[in-house]
Design an enzyme around this catalytic site. Structure first.
Site, PDB file in Angstrom:
ATOM      1  N   SER A 103       0.817  -1.219   0.000  1.00  0.00           N
ATOM      2  CA  SER A 103       0.000   0.000   0.000  1.00  0.00           C
ATOM      3  C   SER A 103       0.848   1.265   0.000  1.00  0.00           C
ATOM      4  O   SER A 103       0.416   2.302  -0.504  1.00  0.00           O
ATOM      5  CB  SER A 103      -0.936   0.004   1.209  1.00  0.00           C
ATOM      6  OG  SER A 103      -0.203  -0.063   2.424  1.00  0.00           O
ATOM      7  N   ASP A 151      -6.931   7.216   8.656  1.00  0.00           N
ATOM      8  CA  ASP A 151      -6.939   5.884   9.294  1.00  0.00           C
ATOM      9  C   ASP A 151      -5.811   5.718  10.305  1.00  0.00           C
ATOM     10  O   ASP A 151      -5.750   4.721  11.016  1.00  0.00           O
ATOM     11  CB  ASP A 151      -6.912   4.764   8.254  1.00  0.00           C
ATOM     12  CG  ASP A 151      -5.585   4.637   7.496  1.00  0.00           C
ATOM     13  OD1 ASP A 151      -4.598   5.318   7.849  1.00  0.00           O
ATOM     14  OD2 ASP A 151      -5.533   3.845   6.542  1.00  0.00           O
ATOM     15  N   HIS A 177      -1.866   4.572   7.347  1.00  0.00           N
ATOM     16  CA  HIS A 177      -1.196   4.867   6.075  1.00  0.00           C
ATOM     17  C   HIS A 177      -0.835   6.354   5.997  1.00  0.00           C
ATOM     18  O   HIS A 177      -1.524   7.193   6.584  1.00  0.00           O
ATOM     19  CB  HIS A 177      -2.114   4.509   4.897  1.00  0.00           C
ATOM     20  CG  HIS A 177      -2.438   3.054   4.819  1.00  0.00           C
ATOM     21  ND1 HIS A 177      -3.571   2.514   5.395  1.00  0.00           N
ATOM     22  CD2 HIS A 177      -1.780   2.017   4.245  1.00  0.00           C
ATOM     23  CE1 HIS A 177      -3.596   1.209   5.181  1.00  0.00           C
ATOM     24  NE2 HIS A 177      -2.513   0.878   4.500  1.00  0.00           N
TER      25      HIS A 177
END
Length: 264
Positions: free
Chosen positions: A71, A233, A236
């Site tokens: 990611s 979040d 990230h």
């Protein structure tokens, strides 16, 4: 996260109470962080030195640039396509080289180092001129052995360099900067992620790739200013966090792509 069982082996001889605590904390951390339901933006295409792009085609020869990994390479958490790390780097490469740059993102959120195999399989159909690899965090949470993970990374990087691709690898980030992971689990996650980063660097030193120690360089920024560099979040990076990563990777990337002369 499945850090508890992993860290039990790393510290050796945890009591039953301590082991239960770590298991409970790992479940709490996953509940707080959640499972990402959104896919990263995708802005693959050709970027020109004047800043325009992405466009589907270019009438001139392009510098082929690819992103591999998890990611962090895909850019999950960026607020818009232009804030993706691949886009930031593609635009900078185009400006520095004076050539159009074609960005192709093979990175997949959630990937472990084993996930590099199909990514690189796909890329070698038309090997890129230069590539960035960012991987490691999911190996920690999945309890993959450090030596196995690092050796596999080097093996996959060699597949790219053997095909003529210049490669820059951002090593495992510092998971100790992620505040939703409670203590003492966060300290153990930090220990494990930094140990993996060191092992990755040792293995990569035996290849033609250039490694960038992301934990050592970026860890203090994310630790001390989490509200500025993490996405909502809290796991990230956001666009500013990815911009930091791009800043430290640009010079070695330009060297690997032949845009600047390498000092190696």
């Amino acid at each position: 996260m499945r850090l508890a069982a992993m860290t039990a082996g790393s510290v050796g001889g945890l009591s039953g109470v301590a082991y239960t605590l770590l298991n409970t904390q790992s479940r709490q951390a996953r509940t707080i962080i959640g499972v990402p339901r959104d896919l990263p933006f995708n802005a693959d295409g050709v970027y020109h030195p004047d800043g325009t792009g992405p466009v589907a085609l270019s009438s001139t020869v392009v510098l082929r640039f690819a992103m591999f990994g998890d990611s962090s390479a895909a850019g999950l958490g960026a607020e818009s396509p232009e804030r993706l790390p691949g886009v930031v780097l593609a635009k900078a490469l185009a400006e520095e080289s004076g050539r159009p740059v074609r960005l192709v993102t093979h990175a997949v959120s959630g990937s472990r180092t084993t996930g590099l195999i199909p990514q690189i399989d796909a890329a070698l159909v038309d090997p890129p001129d230069v590539a960035v690899v960012m991987i490691g965090g999911n190996d920690v949470t999945a309890r993959m052995r450090i030596g196995t993970s690092a050796a596999l990374l080097a093996e996959q990087v060699r597949r790219l360099t053997d095909a003529g691709t210049g490669v820059v690898v951002g090593t495992c980030p510092d998971l100790g900067t992620i505040r939703p992971i409670p203590q003492p689990l966060r300290t153990l996650a930090q220990h494990w992620s930094r140990a993996l980063a060191r092992a990755q660097t040792r293995e990569l030193n035996r290849t033609e790739a250039t490694s960038v120690p992301m934990a050592a360089i970026l860890g203090p920024w994310f630790r001390d200013r989490p509200d500025e560099f993490f996405s909502p979040d809290r796991f990230h990076p956001n666009g500013d966090g990815y911009a930091l990563a791009a800043d430290v990777m640009l010079a070695p990337l330009c060297a690997a792509g032949g845009v600047w002369k390498s000092s190696r």
